[in-house]
Scaffold this motif. Structure first.
Motif, PDB file in Angstrom:
ATOM      1  N   ALA A   1      71.719  45.299  64.009  1.00  0.00           N
ATOM      2  CA  ALA A   1      70.985  44.264  63.271  1.00  0.00           C
ATOM      3  C   ALA A   1      71.877  43.753  62.142  1.00  0.00           C
ATOM      4  O   ALA A   1      72.197  44.494  61.217  1.00  0.00           O
ATOM      5  N   ALA A   2      72.292  42.486  62.235  1.00  0.00           N
ATOM      6  CA  ALA A   2      73.156  41.915  61.207  1.00  0.00           C
ATOM      7  C   ALA A   2      72.352  41.481  59.992  1.00  0.00           C
ATOM      8  O   ALA A   2      72.735  41.717  58.844  1.00  0.00           O
ATOM      9  N   THR A   3      71.206  40.835  60.251  1.00  0.00           N
ATOM     10  CA  THR A   3      70.343  40.353  59.179  1.00  0.00           C
ATOM     11  C   THR A   3      68.888  40.516  59.599  1.00  0.00           C
ATOM     12  O   THR A   3      68.547  40.249  60.753  1.00  0.00           O
ATOM     13  N   THR A   4      68.057  40.955  58.686  1.00  0.00           N
ATOM     14  CA  THR A   4      66.625  41.084  58.954  1.00  0.00           C
ATOM     15  C   THR A   4      65.858  40.247  57.934  1.00  0.00           C
ATOM     16  O   THR A   4      66.127  40.306  56.731  1.00  0.00           O
ATOM     17  N   VAL A   5      64.910  39.456  58.444  1.00  0.00           N
ATOM     18  CA  VAL A   5      64.094  38.584  57.606  1.00  0.00           C
ATOM     19  C   VAL A   5      62.641  39.020  57.732  1.00  0.00           C
ATOM     20  O   VAL A   5      62.131  39.214  58.833  1.00  0.00           O
ATOM     21  N   SER A   6      61.963  39.216  56.606  1.00  0.00           N
ATOM     22  CA  SER A   6      60.550  39.580  56.599  1.00  0.00           C
ATOM     23  C   SER A   6      59.782  38.583  55.755  1.00  0.00           C
ATOM     24  O   SER A   6      60.134  38.343  54.586  1.00  0.00           O
ATOM     25  N   GLN A   7      58.754  37.978  56.352  1.00  0.00           N
ATOM     26  CA  GLN A   7      57.965  36.952  55.668  1.00  0.00           C
ATOM     27  C   GLN A   7      58.855  35.834  55.129  1.00  0.00           C
ATOM     28  O   GLN A   7      58.617  35.265  54.067  1.00  0.00           O
ATOM     29  N   GLY A   8      59.928  35.547  55.880  1.00  0.00           N
ATOM     30  CA  GLY A   8      60.831  34.469  55.499  1.00  0.00           C
ATOM     31  C   GLY A   8      61.864  34.849  54.453  1.00  0.00           C
ATOM     32  O   GLY A   8      62.677  34.018  54.054  1.00  0.00           O
ATOM     33  N   LYS A   9      61.887  36.116  54.031  1.00  0.00           N
ATOM     34  CA  LYS A   9      62.835  36.568  53.009  1.00  0.00           C
ATOM     35  C   LYS A   9      63.832  37.546  53.624  1.00  0.00           C
ATOM     36  O   LYS A   9      63.450  38.430  54.399  1.00  0.00           O
ATOM     37  N   VAL A  10      65.090  37.415  53.257  1.00  0.00           N
ATOM     38  CA  VAL A  10      66.131  38.315  53.755  1.00  0.00           C
ATOM     39  C   VAL A  10      65.955  39.683  53.102  1.00  0.00           C
ATOM     40  O   VAL A  10      65.983  39.804  51.871  1.00  0.00           O
ATOM     41  N   VAL A  11      65.759  40.713  53.925  1.00  0.00           N
ATOM     42  CA  VAL A  11      65.573  42.064  53.388  1.00  0.00           C
ATOM     43  C   VAL A  11      66.715  43.004  53.785  1.00  0.00           C
ATOM     44  O   VAL A  11      66.792  44.132  53.312  1.00  0.00           O
ATOM     45  N   TRP A  12      67.597  42.529  54.666  1.00  0.00           N
ATOM     46  CA  TRP A  12      68.754  43.333  55.078  1.00  0.00           C
ATOM     47  C   TRP A  12      69.832  42.378  55.566  1.00  0.00           C
ATOM     48  O   TRP A  12      69.571  41.496  56.386  1.00  0.00           O
ATOM     49  N   THR A  13      71.041  42.524  55.052  1.00  0.00           N
ATOM     50  CA  THR A  13      72.144  41.717  55.544  1.00  0.00           C
ATOM     51  C   THR A  13      73.471  42.377  55.200  1.00  0.00           C
ATOM     52  O   THR A  13      73.644  42.910  54.092  1.00  0.00           O
ATOM     53  N   ASP A  14      74.367  42.392  56.151  1.00  0.00           N
ATOM     54  CA  ASP A  14      75.713  42.955  55.968  1.00  0.00           C
ATOM     55  C   ASP A  14      75.686  44.352  55.364  1.00  0.00           C
ATOM     56  O   ASP A  14      76.486  44.685  54.480  1.00  0.00           O
ATOM     57  N   GLY A  15      74.734  45.170  55.794  1.00  0.00           N
ATOM     58  CA  GLY A  15      74.679  46.545  55.327  1.00  0.00           C
ATOM     59  C   GLY A  15      73.995  46.733  53.990  1.00  0.00           C
ATOM     60  O   GLY A  15      73.919  47.848  53.464  1.00  0.00           O
ATOM     61  N   GLU A  16      73.470  45.669  53.417  1.00  0.00           N
ATOM     62  CA  GLU A  16      72.804  45.746  52.110  1.00  0.00           C
ATOM     63  C   GLU A  16      71.288  45.652  52.278  1.00  0.00           C
ATOM     64  O   GLU A  16      70.777  44.707  52.871  1.00  0.00           O
ATOM     65  N   LEU A  17      70.571  46.632  51.730  1.00  0.00           N
ATOM     66  CA  LEU A  17      69.112  46.651  51.793  1.00  0.00           C
ATOM     67  C   LEU A  17      68.541  45.909  50.595  1.00  0.00           C
ATOM     68  O   LEU A  17      68.840  46.235  49.445  1.00  0.00           O
ATOM     69  N   ARG A  18      67.708  44.897  50.876  1.00  0.00           N
ATOM     70  CA  ARG A  18      67.144  44.069  49.800  1.00  0.00           C
ATOM     71  C   ARG A  18      65.612  44.104  49.787  1.00  0.00           C
ATOM     72  O   ARG A  18      64.977  43.253  49.161  1.00  0.00           O
ATOM     73  N   SER A  19      65.021  45.041  50.469  1.00  0.00           N
ATOM     74  CA  SER A  19      63.559  45.090  50.532  1.00  0.00           C
ATOM     75  C   SER A  19      62.980  45.427  49.157  1.00  0.00           C
ATOM     76  O   SER A  19      63.620  46.088  48.334  1.00  0.00           O
ATOM     77  N   VAL A  20      61.751  44.959  48.914  1.00  0.00           N
ATOM     78  CA  VAL A  20      61.080  45.176  47.642  1.00  0.00           C
ATOM     79  C   VAL A  20      59.807  45.964  47.890  1.00  0.00           C
ATOM     80  O   VAL A  20      58.988  45.612  48.748  1.00  0.00           O
TER      81      VAL A  20
END
Length: 329
Positions: A276-295
């Motif tokens: 998985a290169a990029t994951t989008v949840s509810q239209g927001k990027v929550v994972w990309t290039d190995g970086e977790l951005r979930s809230v």
């Protein structure tokens, strides 16, 4: 749960009552199929024979124990005219019962775990007690022949979904059963690696097409549990939960790099292609290039509407063929 006698096991009365109520509500029952009485008896017999380590776990839960329970649940559902979803189908015995029922037109759905598709029962014979105990889960891992059957079940559409039954216990917790395999907490991790494992061993090998991969990891589940097309589809009005998949990227699965809060990984050292290169949840990027951005707190509860209207209609159709009382003089 048809297993775990003395704790959460449902007997036939509970199954019948639950299935009947589910029919009234338009709900779908999900069932863990293992014959709890047989497991309880076999556990005692295995332990009394002096087998106390993790190798006793699969011996006390052979494929026949799962197959019998799966067939019993399916037959009860057939009589009561309710749909049924069997979780973590691990052996040919259960698959055969699901296949027979579906070919007869019964609404039965089967789930298989990524683990059961690629790991066999040799893990319980590891010389390290700790490493063997890490794989104690129910149903247990099976001999290799069952894996081939499960893959064929996915290919043929007799198994519709894939999961991991993610239930983490760290090594100190597993050690509660150091001298008695019956006390080892049942469960392993796997949700983080499911997609890559399925792509590598499914799509890369030609067992699955990319479209089938999407179906068994997303679309089918959304349809079965009645949240499609809000989930499981790329469409206007859906939740914009998307994965940008890199089919060529590769990685090595390891406890050193995973994110799940557990001190081992049952896929340790497995090299997989498909990430998985990029994951989008509810239209927001929550994972990309190995970086977790979930809230934390961003998740939402998703209502699953009942199937009441459909099953009411099915019941009316069935009643048309039911016998009427004989008038006697």
């Amino acid at each position: 749960f048809m297993a775990y006698k003395g704790a959460i096991m449902c007997d036939d009365e509970i199954l019948v009552n639950s299935f009947t109520r589910a029919r009234e509500l338009g709900a779908i029952c999900t069932v863990h199929a293992e014959n709890g009485e047989l497991v309880y008896r076999l556990q005692q017999e295995i332990y009394d024979k002096g087998i106390h380590g993790p190798e006793g776990h699969p011996l006390s839960r052979p494929p026949e124990v799962e197959g019998e329970a799966a067939n019993r649940a399916i037959r009860i559902a057939q009589v009561l005219n309710v749909p049924l979803y069997l979780v973590h189908t691990s052996c040919k015995d259960s698959l055969d019962s699901i296949t027979r029922a579906r070919l007869e037109g019964q609404r039965v759905y089967g789930e298989v775990l990524a683990q059961h598709l690629v790991i066999d029962d040799s893990v319980y014979r590891n010389e390290s007690w700790r490493d063997a105990a890490h794989y104690v889960m129910s149903p247990p891992f099976r001999p290799k022949g069952h894996q081939d059957a499960l893959w064929r079940g996915l290919q043929a559409g007799m198994l519709q979904t894939t999961a991991t039954d993610h239930c983490c216990f760290c090594t100190p917790q597993k050690e509660a059963g150091k001298d008695d395999f019956r006390l080892i907490p049942n469960g392993t991790g796997g949700i983080e690696d499911r997609m890559s494992v399925l792509w590598h061993h499914g799509v890369q090998t030609g067992r699955l097409t990319p479209n089938e991969f999407v179906a068994i990891t997303s679309t089918n589940c959304a349809k079965i549990f009645n949240i499609h097309p809000r989930k499981g589809s790329v469409d206007v009005g859906a939740d914009a939960d998307l994965v940008v998949w890199d089919p060529k990227a590769s990685r090595t699965i390891s406890v050193e790099t995973h994110h799940q809060n557990i001190d081992y990984n049952i896929f340790e050292g497995m090299e997989v292609t498909g990430v998985a290169a990029t994951t989008v949840s509810q239209g927001k990027v929550v994972w990309t290039d190995g970086e977790l951005r979930s809230v934390e707190g961003a998740g939402r509860y998703i209502d699953r509407p009942p199937f009441a209207t459909f099953y009411d209609a099915m019941t009316r159709v069935r009643k048309g063929a039911e016998p009427t009382p004989v008038k006697r003089t």
